[in-house]
Scaffold this motif. Sequence first.
Motif, PDB file in Angstrom:
ATOM      1  N   GLN A 186       0.850  -1.187   0.000  1.00 54.06           N
ATOM      2  CA  GLN A 186       0.000   0.000   0.000  1.00 54.06           C
ATOM      3  C   GLN A 186       0.887   1.240   0.000  1.00 54.06           C
ATOM      4  O   GLN A 186       1.754   1.400   0.861  1.00 54.06           O
ATOM      5  CB  GLN A 186      -0.931   0.034   1.212  1.00 54.06           C
TER       6      GLN A 186
ATOM      7  N   ILE B 153       1.404   5.040   0.600  1.00 53.01           N
ATOM      8  CA  ILE B 153       0.819   6.131   1.371  1.00 53.01           C
ATOM      9  C   ILE B 153       1.367   7.453   0.842  1.00 53.01           C
ATOM     10  O   ILE B 153       2.565   7.726   0.961  1.00 53.01           O
ATOM     11  CB  ILE B 153       1.143   6.001   2.872  1.00 53.01           C
TER      12      ILE B 153
ATOM     13  N   LEU C  98       1.125  11.052   1.699  1.00 50.93           N
ATOM     14  CA  LEU C  98       0.626  11.893   2.781  1.00 50.93           C
ATOM     15  C   LEU C  98      -0.116  13.140   2.304  1.00 50.93           C
ATOM     16  O   LEU C  98      -1.190  13.450   2.829  1.00 50.93           O
ATOM     17  CB  LEU C  98       1.776  12.279   3.717  1.00 50.93           C
TER      18      LEU C  98
ATOM     19  N   ILE D   8      -3.716  12.040   1.214  1.00 51.73           N
ATOM     20  CA  ILE D   8      -4.666  11.628   2.245  1.00 51.73           C
ATOM     21  C   ILE D   8      -4.966  12.778   3.212  1.00 51.73           C
ATOM     22  O   ILE D   8      -6.067  12.856   3.765  1.00 51.73           O
ATOM     23  CB  ILE D   8      -4.185  10.380   3.016  1.00 51.73           C
TER      24      ILE D   8
ATOM     25  N   PHE E 162       0.466   9.973  10.391  1.00 50.71           N
ATOM     26  CA  PHE E 162       0.037  10.487   9.090  1.00 50.71           C
ATOM     27  C   PHE E 162      -0.546  11.894   9.187  1.00 50.71           C
ATOM     28  O   PHE E 162      -0.446  12.673   8.247  1.00 50.71           O
ATOM     29  CB  PHE E 162      -1.023   9.568   8.468  1.00 50.71           C
TER      30      PHE E 162
END
Length: 280
Positions: free
Chosen positions: A135, A137, A139, A142, A182
């Motif tokens: 996965q 990510i 930042l 999101i 996060f």
Amino acid sequence: MINDIDELATATTKTFRFSSGDLITLEDDQIEKIPYLTALVSSAHSFESICNKNGHYNLDPHIEFKQFSFAIQSLSFHSVRQLFTHLPKQNNIIPIIALLDFLGIGPQPDPSLKEVDSIFFSNIVYSPLLENYLQIIRLPDIQDMTVRFAITMAKEEYDFTNRNVIDQIHWFIRFILSAYKFFGPRLRHHVYKIAKHCFSLFKRSLLKFLRKLVWKAEKKRRKFLLRARLYRSSSLSKSDISNPRLSANKFDLLEAKEIEHNHGSLSPCLELPTDEPCDN
């Protein structure tokens, strides 16, 4: 009066008056970015009440100076997440969201829950080297989606009468509040305030769980930063340690860099309750 209005319309700056008596002067390029102000200025020819005798444009009486100033500041933001990361926690995010929407400069369009889920959890790629799926990510992606999601929730654009919708929103909130690596503390703080507001209206039974989740997540985050402090301080040179003032200054700098690295900006923490919430 018409001549005065014509002179005001051709000026490169215009001054706006709040019901409190405060004044703010804006450049034309700033005004053009705000549909409400553009409409206000263009209507001055038709409604004399828009301008006072000093040539100041009268703003809606519900607009407050402090919130409006932040709205003007937001025009220079390069990403939507800065609406939350640049707003100190003592400011109530909900009326600011309402103001941005009223001015016509709120983030658009509102994301569906499916879009939110896609950004949060669907970035899966195959790694030939590891022979497995990973996965990814991102930042900024999101964090931007988190703010768009929270703003849409604050505007009550989701169907809070639908149990499945509430469950999905609750799941997203749990993810955001617990993922302190996060999301910075200021962003999580504003998301929590919005969730608290919405659930108090539509699903009060979830409030106690959210508060406990915030307490646990913040406790873990502080332990994480403490470990980072200890690791950094152990790396200080002996010459620094022999000089307490220099050592303290370097320690503060390292801590600031650690927080900035993990959260993207120096932000105040969520207030940690003194007692752990009870389950009953």
